[in-house]
Motif scaffolding. Structure first.
Motif, PDB file in Angstrom:
ATOM      1  N   ALA A   1       0.825  -1.206   0.000  1.00  0.00           N
ATOM      2  CA  ALA A   1       0.000   0.000   0.000  1.00  0.00           C
ATOM      3  C   ALA A   1       0.865   1.263   0.000  1.00  0.00           C
ATOM      4  CB  ALA A   1      -0.930  -0.006   1.202  1.00  0.00           C
ATOM      5  N   GLY A   2       1.953   1.199   0.748  1.00  0.00           N
ATOM      6  CA  GLY A   2       2.844   2.352   0.840  1.00  0.00           C
ATOM      7  C   GLY A   2       3.477   2.670  -0.508  1.00  0.00           C
ATOM      8  N   ASN A   3       3.962   1.631  -1.216  1.00  0.00           N
ATOM      9  CA  ASN A   3       4.545   1.835  -2.545  1.00  0.00           C
ATOM     10  C   ASN A   3       3.557   2.533  -3.465  1.00  0.00           C
ATOM     11  OD1 ASN A   3       5.971  -1.409  -2.159  1.00  0.00           O
ATOM     12  ND2 ASN A   3       7.084   0.528  -2.109  1.00  0.00           N
ATOM     13  N   LEU A   4       2.322   2.068  -3.411  1.00  0.00           N
ATOM     14  CA  LEU A   4       1.306   2.586  -4.320  1.00  0.00           C
ATOM     15  C   LEU A   4       0.977   4.044  -3.996  1.00  0.00           C
ATOM     16  CD1 LEU A   4      -1.094  -0.462  -4.586  1.00  0.00           C
ATOM     17  CD2 LEU A   4       0.418   0.432  -6.361  1.00  0.00           C
ATOM     18  N   GLN A   5       0.848   4.305  -2.698  1.00  0.00           N
ATOM     19  CA  GLN A   5       0.445   5.645  -2.314  1.00  0.00           C
ATOM     20  C   GLN A   5       1.564   6.655  -2.568  1.00  0.00           C
ATOM     21  OE1 GLN A   5      -1.398   6.294   1.786  1.00  0.00           O
ATOM     22  NE2 GLN A   5      -3.036   6.184   0.273  1.00  0.00           N
ATOM     23  N   ASP A   6       2.778   6.273  -2.235  1.00  0.00           N
ATOM     24  CA  ASP A   6       3.878   7.221  -2.379  1.00  0.00           C
ATOM     25  C   ASP A   6       4.556   7.155  -3.740  1.00  0.00           C
ATOM     26  OD1 ASP A   6       3.197   7.443   0.236  1.00  0.00           O
ATOM     27  OD2 ASP A   6       4.870   6.213   0.973  1.00  0.00           O
ATOM     28  N   GLY A   7       4.225   6.105  -4.508  1.00  0.00           N
ATOM     29  CA  GLY A   7       4.857   5.988  -5.808  1.00  0.00           C
ATOM     30  C   GLY A   7       6.330   5.642  -5.686  1.00  0.00           C
ATOM     31  N   THR A   8       6.628   4.513  -5.071  1.00  0.00           N
ATOM     32  CA  THR A   8       8.021   4.098  -4.938  1.00  0.00           C
ATOM     33  C   THR A   8       8.162   2.643  -5.330  1.00  0.00           C
ATOM     34  OG1 THR A   8       7.571   3.524  -2.643  1.00  0.00           O
ATOM     35  CG2 THR A   8       8.561   5.687  -3.036  1.00  0.00           C
ATOM     36  N   GLY A   9       9.354   2.239  -5.657  1.00  0.00           N
ATOM     37  CA  GLY A   9       9.630   0.846  -5.922  1.00  0.00           C
ATOM     38  C   GLY A   9       9.635   0.504  -7.398  1.00  0.00           C
ATOM     39  N   SER A  10      10.103  -0.687  -7.695  1.00  0.00           N
ATOM     40  CA  SER A  10      10.208  -1.143  -9.072  1.00  0.00           C
ATOM     41  C   SER A  10       9.662  -2.562  -9.127  1.00  0.00           C
ATOM     42  CB  SER A  10      11.688  -1.093  -9.494  1.00  0.00           C
ATOM     43  OG  SER A  10      11.800  -1.556 -10.799  1.00  0.00           O
ATOM     44  N   PHE A  11       8.721  -2.823 -10.033  1.00  0.00           N
ATOM     45  CA  PHE A  11       8.006  -4.098 -10.006  1.00  0.00           C
ATOM     46  C   PHE A  11       7.798  -4.657 -11.411  1.00  0.00           C
ATOM     47  CE2 PHE A  11       6.694  -1.322  -6.590  1.00  0.00           C
ATOM     48  CZ  PHE A  11       7.009  -2.084  -5.475  1.00  0.00           C
ATOM     49  N   ASN A  12       7.627  -5.976 -11.450  1.00  0.00           N
ATOM     50  CA  ASN A  12       7.267  -6.610 -12.715  1.00  0.00           C
ATOM     51  C   ASN A  12       5.750  -6.670 -12.834  1.00  0.00           C
ATOM     52  OD1 ASN A  12       9.886  -6.974 -13.387  1.00  0.00           O
ATOM     53  ND2 ASN A  12       9.963  -9.151 -12.811  1.00  0.00           N
ATOM     54  N   VAL A  13       5.250  -6.384 -14.026  1.00  0.00           N
ATOM     55  CA  VAL A  13       3.793  -6.402 -14.212  1.00  0.00           C
ATOM     56  C   VAL A  13       3.436  -7.127 -15.498  1.00  0.00           C
ATOM     57  CG1 VAL A  13       3.431  -4.213 -13.009  1.00  0.00           C
ATOM     58  CG2 VAL A  13       3.785  -4.224 -15.491  1.00  0.00           C
ATOM     59  N   VAL A  14       2.183  -7.562 -15.542  1.00  0.00           N
ATOM     60  CA  VAL A  14       1.598  -8.099 -16.771  1.00  0.00           C
ATOM     61  C   VAL A  14       0.515  -7.118 -17.188  1.00  0.00           C
ATOM     62  CG1 VAL A  14       0.179  -9.951 -17.739  1.00  0.00           C
ATOM     63  CG2 VAL A  14       2.121 -10.512 -16.252  1.00  0.00           C
ATOM     64  N   VAL A  15       0.428  -6.802 -18.461  1.00  0.00           N
ATOM     65  CA  VAL A  15      -0.642  -5.905 -18.916  1.00  0.00           C
ATOM     66  C   VAL A  15      -1.504  -6.650 -19.917  1.00  0.00           C
ATOM     67  CG1 VAL A  15       0.714  -3.805 -18.574  1.00  0.00           C
ATOM     68  CG2 VAL A  15       0.740  -4.961 -20.799  1.00  0.00           C
ATOM     69  N   ASN A  16      -2.702  -6.074 -20.196  1.00  0.00           N
ATOM     70  CA  ASN A  16      -3.543  -6.729 -21.197  1.00  0.00           C
ATOM     71  C   ASN A  16      -3.279  -6.148 -22.587  1.00  0.00           C
ATOM     72  OD1 ASN A  16      -4.837  -4.284 -21.037  1.00  0.00           O
ATOM     73  ND2 ASN A  16      -6.870  -5.129 -20.625  1.00  0.00           N
TER      74      ASN A  16
END
Ligand SMILES: Nc1ncnc2c1ncn2[C@@H]1O[C@H](COP(=O)(O)OP(=O)(O)OP(=O)(O)O)[C@@H](O)[C@H]1O
Ligand SMILES: [Mg+2]
Lengths: 227, 823
Positions: free
Chosen positions: B569-584
């Motif tokens: 939740a913190g990453n999302l709210q503050d906009g931090t971190g680096s992550f792998n994602v899947v998109v459509n």
């Protein structure tokens, strides 16, 4: 012999009553003949003509035309027979109200699958023949009785049939018009058509080559007129 | 005069029982269908009309227009706005929060479900609802108060005398004790409260904790205002933008506000409650929206059925008029005036329509419950309305069907009629009128049939169309509340151990999602930066095996790779971190990639958060077939570090029937979270609401099509019968001239079918335009194939042919000698 009827019988059955319109008709007609049928009202003249014209079927007996037995034919074959061989003049004209005179006459050719141009030519010729060309575009209701009768004759002859059946073709007409119609019929006969005509007028009957008298559904006398 | 009219009609009925019978039946059918559909249309149009002072009731909607996305309107609005609204708008007399809630009463391990609201004390005043037990002003003033609808009181207790009874309510797992403080009377007619069974005060706990009470931009329920004067609404609308600027703006990192310029992407709209029913088709979070065009179309069908039936009556009456020509001629000869005859025939027409009207009323009685059950609406026959409409219908259709024949008949000249050998048919004009009426009837019937076919295809298609995941062998459970990782893990483990279960996985989105959260992502593309709004989902291990989406490029998440683990939740709210994602796939298109493969390896950013695309899946459709599937971004969560927020468990199973599986899963669920009712359903059931509306209305169209075709065929039949009688003579002549039975049959058929052919030409383009515009409302739709048109026209021809075939054969086969004598 073009036509030969033997033991032709026509009964009408309705619920209780049985009417014998034709009892036992024996009649032969040669090609090229002009036969006048006479007899009192209700003796079966129209019925006989209808059977000759195959628009009614006898309940007994046989009818052969040009050597072919017609009583054995089916609906479609009879329609074809009428198409090829027959011209019919009704006592009450029987023109179709919704069609013009020209179209009424053309009707006799339409079922023969004749090309349009050929039909036009023949219709014009037939109308000339009976003298109603000037009324081509009129509807039947706009014509006098005599003119309608001549249109009906034109329709009967336009297909150049071998047999013309006419049921009291002069019945509704005055002397003058009646004479004109007889004149046309005689001319057609001279040109080779076989004609069977029902009439109540002895003088018109005398214009035919043969006279057949009927009574109560039977042929009583058949005499050749001296010409 | 009256007796003459009645006698005239009776004599007609005796002479021509078939004509009169068909005439009456057709008209009655038309009137019956018209009345029933009119009731349905009235019902839809009267939504909320029964609320006292509804003209002053307004709902506040939120309208979002963030850059780069389809604008979105929500029926819900943040409760945070309410005090400011009250303060800034003196026009507001009273305001109200409606927090839609599902209540359950548990008895002996079984849950009974009640729908309702947590709301403010002003609820009864605002909606003008009376209480049959209790006092309206006090009922919700104590925090444990509970007001039941009369129906709910009967359902829960079997009596209305329930004041003071104690009940424990279970609201999605949270229990609370209540005392019944009131029983409310139902509101007349259809309205937004029709299904409201329970009302409770808003719990103070929720008010303190839920974000929709505290932030701009977060909403969970509806805000309703009662204005002092209906016309105040315009003045308020004009000031709404300033209101938003004044209260919703804040610094970029102010979570209560919507950034420095809220007015650029956020609007508050005022929607009168009287309009919401139709308005809500295009509004999110509202479930009672009905497409006004569809309602109008249904009304139109009813009206057309009536028009068809009247056309029939006109047709038959003119046809019959010919048969009565002689009667008229004789009457005239005996001294009847034209006016007298006109009045008589007009009176006969009115008399016939009155009888038909009465039969139609009976039909309406029978049809209305059927239509109500087809549409799922609680339509009932309301006599005041029906009788008033019926009276108008009788008079109008009586005049319409009587005028032409009355004019024609009274206009006959006796001499012409009596002298004529045969019956007049009313002349060429009447024939043309008859043919154009038949053509019109069939055009309407064919158009409705085409529409029915298309609607049918589309609804079937929507149900069965590919949604990007595998529907069979899939069950989706109830959304869990909260973010307790222990409970979440226990639930997954328990479900996994149920026999028959192949895979279990969490997601935060489900088919027919309750809430959607979007985030804006940037991509520094080769052609400049792209910014798109993406739907956020967090999925767990097992999700891929459960839903089986199609992987188009790259790879799916791997629990063994630590860098696949998503943000907290913190990453999302503050906009931090680096992550792998899947998109459509949709996201790759919006981002400007020409193939999904190109997207793999690219990095999206949202503030300081970096999302590296490792895989692309085909679009998974959880939303209505009407709406386009939006760009979507999926984060992975193995539950090792980050809990899910309100996750939805889903299960893939094998080897057992769905019912058995659901039963086992429900039992397993109860052993983990006994307070939260379990609810394992197939995806289609979740999405049912998206289809049922169209399917139900499709049923109405089918009814309309059948009735229209039936009436049109009745018309054609009697016309053929009549025309056959009239043409017997002509056919006799044609046969004497050598026409065969077949030729005659073709001639007649051609005449009868010519108006039908004309009808096809008229109907096809109209149906095409209508259906094209209807289909354009769907993102997932069938193409408008010529096949529908072919089937409908061929069907119409076939039925028309069958209708006249009997008549045709009878006439075509008749002995010419008999036919000629018949004159
Ligand atoms: N369809 C029918 N049903 C019953 N009887 C019929 C039918 N058609 C004709 N008849 C009877 O058959 C008899 C012969 O009729 P038909 O029409 O042949 O007479 P006709 O000699 O032509 O008389 P007219 O000179 O009056 O025309 C008559 O007695 C008639 O009543
Ligand atoms: Mg006769």
């Amino acid at each position: 012999m073009l036509i030969s009827l033997s033991h032709i019988q026509r009964l009408y059955r309705s619920d209780e009553v049985e009417t014998t319109a034709l009892l036992d008709i024996e009649l032969g007609i040669e090609a090229g003949e002009f036969v006048a049928i006479m007899g009192p009202s209700g003796c079966g003249k129209s019925t006989l003509l209808n059977i000759l014209g195959t628009i009614d079927r006898p309940t007994g007996g046989s009818y052969s035309f040009g050597g072919q037995e017609l009583t054995e034919l089916g609906e479609a074959a009879l329609a074809a027979f009428r198409r090829e061989n027959l011209g019919y003049v009704f006592q009450s004209f029987n023109l179709i109200d919704e069609l013009t005179i020209e179209e009424n006459i053309e009707l006799a050719l339409i079922y023969r699958r004749m090309p349009k141009a050929e039909r036009r030519r023949r219709v014009a010729h037939a109308m000339d023949h009976v003298g109603i060309a000037h009324r081509a575009r009129h509807y039947p209701s706009q014509l006098s009785g005599g003119q309608q009768q001549r249109a009906a004759i034109a329709r009967a002859i336009v297909g150049e049939p071998r047999l013309i059946l006419a049921d009291e073709p002069t019945g509704n007409l005055d002397t003058e018009n009646g004479a004109q119609v007889m004149d046309i019929l005689q001319r057609l006969n001279d040109e080779g058509a076989t004609i069977v005509m029902v009439t109540h007028s002895p003088s018109h009957a005398d214009l035919a080559k043969r006279r057949v008298d009927m009574l109560d559904g039977q042929v009583v006398i058949s005499v050749r007129n001296a010409i | 005069m009256l007796m003459t009219i009645v006698r005239g009609v009776l004599r007609q009925a005796r002479r021509h029982p078939v004509y009169v019978g068909l005439d009456l039946l057709g008209l009655a059918l038309g009137i019956g269908v018209f009345l029933s559909l009119a009731l349905l249309v009235r019902y839809e149009y009267s939504f909320n009309a029964g609320l006292p002072g509804v003209g002053r009731l307004v709902r506040v909607d939120e309208h979002w227009t963030p850059a780069g996305v389809v604008p979105l309107e929500e029926a819900d609005a943040t409760f945070h706005a309410l005090p400011f609204l009250r303060q800034d708008f003196p026009e507001i007399e009273e305001a109200l929060r409606l927090l839609g809630t599902t209540f359950r009463i548990e008895r002996d391990g079984k849950f009974t479900r009640f729908d309702g609201y947590a709301t403010d004390t002003s609820f009864f005043r605002v909606f003008g609802i009376g209480l049959s037990r209790g006092v309206a002003d006090d009922a919700l003033s104590r925090p444990d108060g509970l007001v039941l609808s009369e129906k709910a009181a009967m359902k829960a207790f079997g009596t209305l005398d329930v004041l003071g009874r104690r009940v424990e309510l279970n609201r999605s797992g949270e229990r609370s004790a209540h005392v019944v403080t009131g029983v409310m009377r139902p509101v007349r007619g259809p309205n937004l409260l029709a299904n409201t069974e329970m009302v409770v005060p808003i719990p103070g706990e929720e008010e303190r904790t839920r974000s929709c009470f505290q932030y701009w931009g977060s909403s969970c329920g509806e805000v309703i205002l009662r204005l002092k004067k209906p016309e105040d609404i315009d003045a308020m609308r004009a000031r709404m933008r300033d209101f938003v600027i004044r209260h919703a703006s804040g610094a970029e990192n102010d979570h209560v506000a919507i950034g420095p310029h809220p007015e650029k992407m956020y609007q508050l709209l005022l929607v009168p409650l009287r309009q919401t029913h139709f308005y809500d088709v295009n509004v999110e979070d509202s479930d009672d929206g009905v497409d006004r065009n569809v309602v109008n179309a249904i009304g139109l069908i009813g009206f057309l059925a009536l028009v068809l039936a009247c056309a029939n009556t006109v047709n038959l009456a003119t046809a019959r008029a010919g048969l009565r020509a002689r009667e008229v001629a004789v009457r005239k000869t005996l001294g009847a005036t034209r006016r007298l005859l006109f009045v008589q025939f007009m009176g006969e027409a009115l008399f016939v329509t009155t009888i038909a009207g009465v039969v139609g009323l009976v039909l309406c009685e029978i049809l209305t419950p059927e239509i109500a059950s087809l549409t799922g609406e609680a339509v009932t026959v309301s006599y005041g309305f029906v009788l008033a409409v019926l009276l108008v219908v009788i008079v109008l259709s009586g005049l319409a069907s009587g005028f032409h024949p009355a004019a024609v008949l009274s206009g006959y000249r006796p001499a012409a009629v009596l002298a004529a050998a045969r019956m007049p048919s009313g002349g060429r004009g009447a024939a043309r009128l008859r043919n154009s009426l038949v053509a019109g009837q069939f055009a309407i019937a064919i158009a409705i049939i085409i529409c029915t076919l298309v609607i049918d295809r589309q609804t079937a298609f929507m149900r069965n169309a590919d949604r990007g995941y595998e529907k069979s062998g899939l069950l989706i459970g109830q959304q869990m509340r909260g973010s307790d990782p222990v409970l979440q893990r226990r639930l997954l483990d328990t479900l996994r151990s149920v026999p028959g279960v192949v895979a279990v996985g969490f997601g935060e989105l489900e088919p027919a999602p309750h809430s959607l959260s979007h985030t804006i992502y940037q991509y520094a593309g080769p052609n400049g930066p792209v910014e798109i709004q993406m739907l956020f989902d967090r999925v767990g291990s097992g999700y891929f095996e459960v839903y089986r989406p199609r992987l188009l490029a790259g790879r799916w998440f791997d629990p063994m790779r630590g860098q696949d683990e998503g943000p907290d939740a913190g990453n999302l709210q503050d906009g931090t971190g680096s992550f792998n994602v899947v998109v459509n796939a949709k996201a790759t298109v919006k981002l400007g990639f020409s193939t999904p493969g190109q997207a793999v390896g690219q990095v999206l950013t949202a503030g300081g958060l970096k999302a590296r695309i490792i895989g692309v899946i085909d679009d998974v459709r959880f939303v209505s077939p009407r709406d386009p599937v939006g760009p979507e971004i999926l984060f992975f969560d193995t539950l090792s570090r980050v809990p899910f927020v309100n996750p939805i468990p889903a299960v893939r199973f094998q080897g057992v029937t769905r019912a058995v599986m659901a039963e086992r899963l429900n039992r397993a669920w109860t052993s983990v979270t006994p307070d939260l009712a379990s609810n394992f359903q197939p995806a289609d059931e979740r999405m049912a609401a998206f289809f049922t509306g169209d399917e139900r209305r499709g049923h109405i169209f089918t009814v309309g099509a059948v009735v229209a075709l039936l009436i049109a065929c009745m018309g054609l039949y009697s016309l053929a019968a009549f025309s056959a009688i009239r043409r017997v003579h002509e056919i006799g002549i044609r046969k004497t001239l050598g026409a065969s039975g077949g030729q005659i049959a073709i001639l007649l058929l051609r005449d009868f079918l010519r108006p039908v052919a004309l009808a096809c030409v008229l109907a096809c383009p109209v149906a095409w335009v209508l259906m094209r515009s209807w289909l354009s409302g769907f993102d997932q739709r069938v193409s408008l194939s010529p096949l529908h048109f072919l089937i409908a026209t061929a069907g119409a021809f076939l039925i028309a042919t069958l209708t006249v075939l009997g008549q045709t054969f009878r006439v075509a086969r008749a002995e010419p000698a008999r036919a000629l004598r018949a004159q």
